[in-house]
Design a protein around this motif. Structure first.
Motif, PDB file in Angstrom:
ATOM      1  N   ASP A 120      15.498  32.472 -38.795  1.00 15.67           N
ATOM      2  CA  ASP A 120      15.555  32.927 -37.410  1.00 15.67           C
ATOM      3  C   ASP A 120      15.653  31.668 -36.552  1.00 15.67           C
ATOM      4  O   ASP A 120      14.661  30.959 -36.370  1.00 15.67           O
ATOM      5  N   ALA A 122      15.814  31.187 -33.509  1.00 15.68           N
ATOM      6  CA  ALA A 122      15.084  31.204 -32.233  1.00 15.68           C
ATOM      7  C   ALA A 122      13.590  30.961 -32.423  1.00 15.68           C
ATOM      8  O   ALA A 122      12.897  30.639 -31.456  1.00 15.68           O
ATOM      9  N   ASN A 123      13.112  31.118 -33.645  1.00 11.69           N
ATOM     10  CA  ASN A 123      11.678  31.012 -33.893  1.00 11.69           C
ATOM     11  C   ASN A 123      11.431  30.231 -35.179  1.00 11.69           C
ATOM     12  O   ASN A 123      11.716  30.724 -36.280  1.00 11.69           O
ATOM     13  N   ARG A 125       9.605  28.608 -38.292  1.00  7.90           N
ATOM     14  CA  ARG A 125       8.520  29.009 -39.170  1.00  7.90           C
ATOM     15  C   ARG A 125       8.402  28.018 -40.325  1.00  7.90           C
ATOM     16  O   ARG A 125       9.357  27.310 -40.664  1.00  7.90           O
ATOM     17  N   ALA A 145       4.039  30.841 -38.235  1.00  5.80           N
ATOM     18  CA  ALA A 145       4.803  30.543 -37.027  1.00  5.80           C
ATOM     19  C   ALA A 145       4.597  29.089 -36.629  1.00  5.80           C
ATOM     20  O   ALA A 145       3.485  28.559 -36.698  1.00  5.80           O
ATOM     21  N   ASN A 148       8.808  27.757 -30.892  1.00  5.24           N
ATOM     22  CA  ASN A 148      10.122  28.267 -30.514  1.00  5.24           C
ATOM     23  C   ASN A 148      11.215  27.296 -30.928  1.00  5.24           C
ATOM     24  O   ASN A 148      11.006  26.090 -30.970  1.00  5.24           O
TER      25      ASN A 148
END
Length: 348
Positions: A120, A122-123, A125, A145, A148
Motif C-alpha cells: 500500500d 499510501a501507508n 508498514r 503500521a 504515511n
C-alpha cells in the motif's frame, strides 16, 4: 534504484552540470579512482526477470557453524528469498512488494527479520518474520503500521532485548518504530520522527555509538542519533559530490572495527562503486568496484550488507553482499564478496 535513461549527446551538451542522465562511463571518468576486486559467489537470480526486482540483502551469521549462515534478500515485486552461502534458494515467502530488509538475532526470541512493506504505497508498514536457522524457513509474525507514505528503506537497532526499526519513507521521512515481539505476534509504535529533504532509502545503525546512517539519494549520506530520545537534527557525513559519492547514494552498511572504529559503506550507484567513510570522524577512506571474475560484475547496486567474522573457508574474515542491477542471467541477483578482499584492495 533509479533507472537511468541515456539521452542524446545534444541534450547532454545543453546541461551545464553533471546530471544523472549522463552515460555511466562519463560518471566513472569523473569519479575518484576505485580499487577493483572480484566476488567469490552469487545467489540464484530472483524470480522476477527483466525488471528492477532484487533490492536489498540481510545476513545472518551462524556462529556455531559459519558455513551454514544464511542470506535474506528481497524481490521487491514478489517477496523474500532465503539463500545459503552457496547461493541456492532455501526458502521463498510471497510477501509481495517488500523493498528493503534487515534482521537481528534476538536470542530466545529468535532471528527476527523485518522488511519494508510497500504493498500500500499510501501507508508504510513493517512486515515481521522469524527465521528458523535449522530449516531456513521464514514464519510471518505480523505487520506494524509505520506512518504515511510509501515504505522504502528499513534498518534495525538492538539494545538488549529492545528492538527498534527505522522506516525510511520514500519522501525522506524516517519513523523510528519500537517493536514488541514478546508475545506470539508483533506490535509496535512510532516513538520518533525525523526528516530529510528528498528521496531517501538505504540506512544502517552502528549500535556501538548509537548512530543511524541514512542515504539521501541525490544529496549524500547523513547520520542521526539513534536513541529514541536523541536529537532529530541530521549531520552530513558526505555529499553526493560526483567524485567520492556519485548519485544515487543507495545502500548503507556498517563495518565495525574494535570498540568505536570502522567504516560506513555506501553504494555509489551512479558509477557502480562502493565508498567507505570513517565511523570515527566521517573522513573519506576509499572506494572499490566489483569486477567480473568467476561470477559477473555488479552494476547499479541498490542494497548492500556486511557482517564481519568467520563465514567459513570462502569468507573467513567477513561477508559483504551487493545487489547486482544488471545480472547477465536476465534477472537480478546478489553478489558475495569476501571482506578480506575489500580490506586488501584498500589497504585497510
Amino acid at each position: 534504484m533509479t533507472i537511468r535513461k541515456f539521452v542524446p549527446a545534444l541534450a547532454l551538451l545543453a546541461t551545464a552540470c553533471a546530471t544523472a542522465e549522463e552515460p555511466v562511463a562519463v560518471r566513472i571518468a569523473r569519479a575518484a579512482p576505485a580499487a577493483t576486486l572480484q566476488a567469490r559467489g552469487e545467489t540464484v537470480p530472483v524470480g522476477t526477470a527483466n525488471a528492477d526486482a532484487a533490492d536489498d540483502p540481510a545476513i545472518w551469521r551462524n556462529a556455531a557453524d559459519p558455513a551454514a549462515s544464511l542470506i535474506v534478500g528481497t524481490d521487491k515485486k514478489a517477496g523474500l528469498y532465503v539463500y545459503g552461502l552457496d547461493g541456492k534458494v532455501r526458502d521463498f515467502n510471497d510477501a509481495g512488494r517488500v523493498n528493503n530488509v534487515d534482521l537481528r538475532d534476538m536470542g530466545a526470541a529468535g532471528i527476527i527479520v523485518v522488511a519494508s512493506d510497500r504493498n500500500d504505497i499510501a501507508n508504510a508498514r513493517l512486515v515481521v518474520f522469524r527465521l528458523d536457522p535449522a530449516t531456513a524457513k521464514l514464519a510471518t509474525l505480523g505487520s506494524v503500521a509505520a506512518g504515511n507514505g510509501e515504505a522504502y528503506g528499513i534498518c534495525l537497532s538492538r539494545r538488549g532485548n529492545a528492538l527498534d526499526a527505522f522506516m525510511v519513507v520514500k519522501d525522506g521521512t524516517i519513523n523510528q518504530v519500537a517493536l514488541d515481539i514478546s508475545g506470539g505476534g508483533v506490535s509496535g509504535k512510532i516513538v520518533r520522527t525525523m526528516k530529510l529533504g528528498t528521496q531517501s532509502e538505504g540506512c544502517a545503525v552502528d549500535e556501538r555509538s548509537d548512530r543511524l546512517y541514512v542515504a539521501e539519494e541525490d544529496v549524500g549520506l547523513w547520520r542521526f542519533e539513534a536513541a529514541a530520545g536523541g536529537s532529530r537534527t541530521p549531520v552530513k557525513v558526505a555529499p553526493a559530490d560526483g567524485r567520492h559519492l556519485v548519485a544515487d547514494a543507495e545502500g548503507v552498511a556498517i563495518a565495525p572495527v574494535g570498540e568505536r572504529g570502522g567504516y560506513v559503506i555506501v553504494s555509489s550507484q551512479g558509477d557502480n562503486a562502493y565508498t567507505l567513510y570513517s565511523l570515527e570522524d566521517d573522513s573519506y577512506v576509499g572506494r572499490f568496484r566489483i569486477a567480473a571474475g568467476i561470477v559477473g560484475a555488479t552494476e547499479e547496486t541498490d542494497g548492500i550488507d556486511l557482517v564481519t567474522g568467520d563465514f567459513g573457508p570462502a569468507y573467513p574474515g567477513g561477508l559483504f553482499i551487493a545487489q547486482d542491477g544488471f545480472n547477465d542471467a536476465g534477472a537480478q541477483n546478489f553478489k558475495l564478496v569476501a571482506w578480506d578482499d575489500v580490506k586488501k584492495a584498500l589497504g585497510l
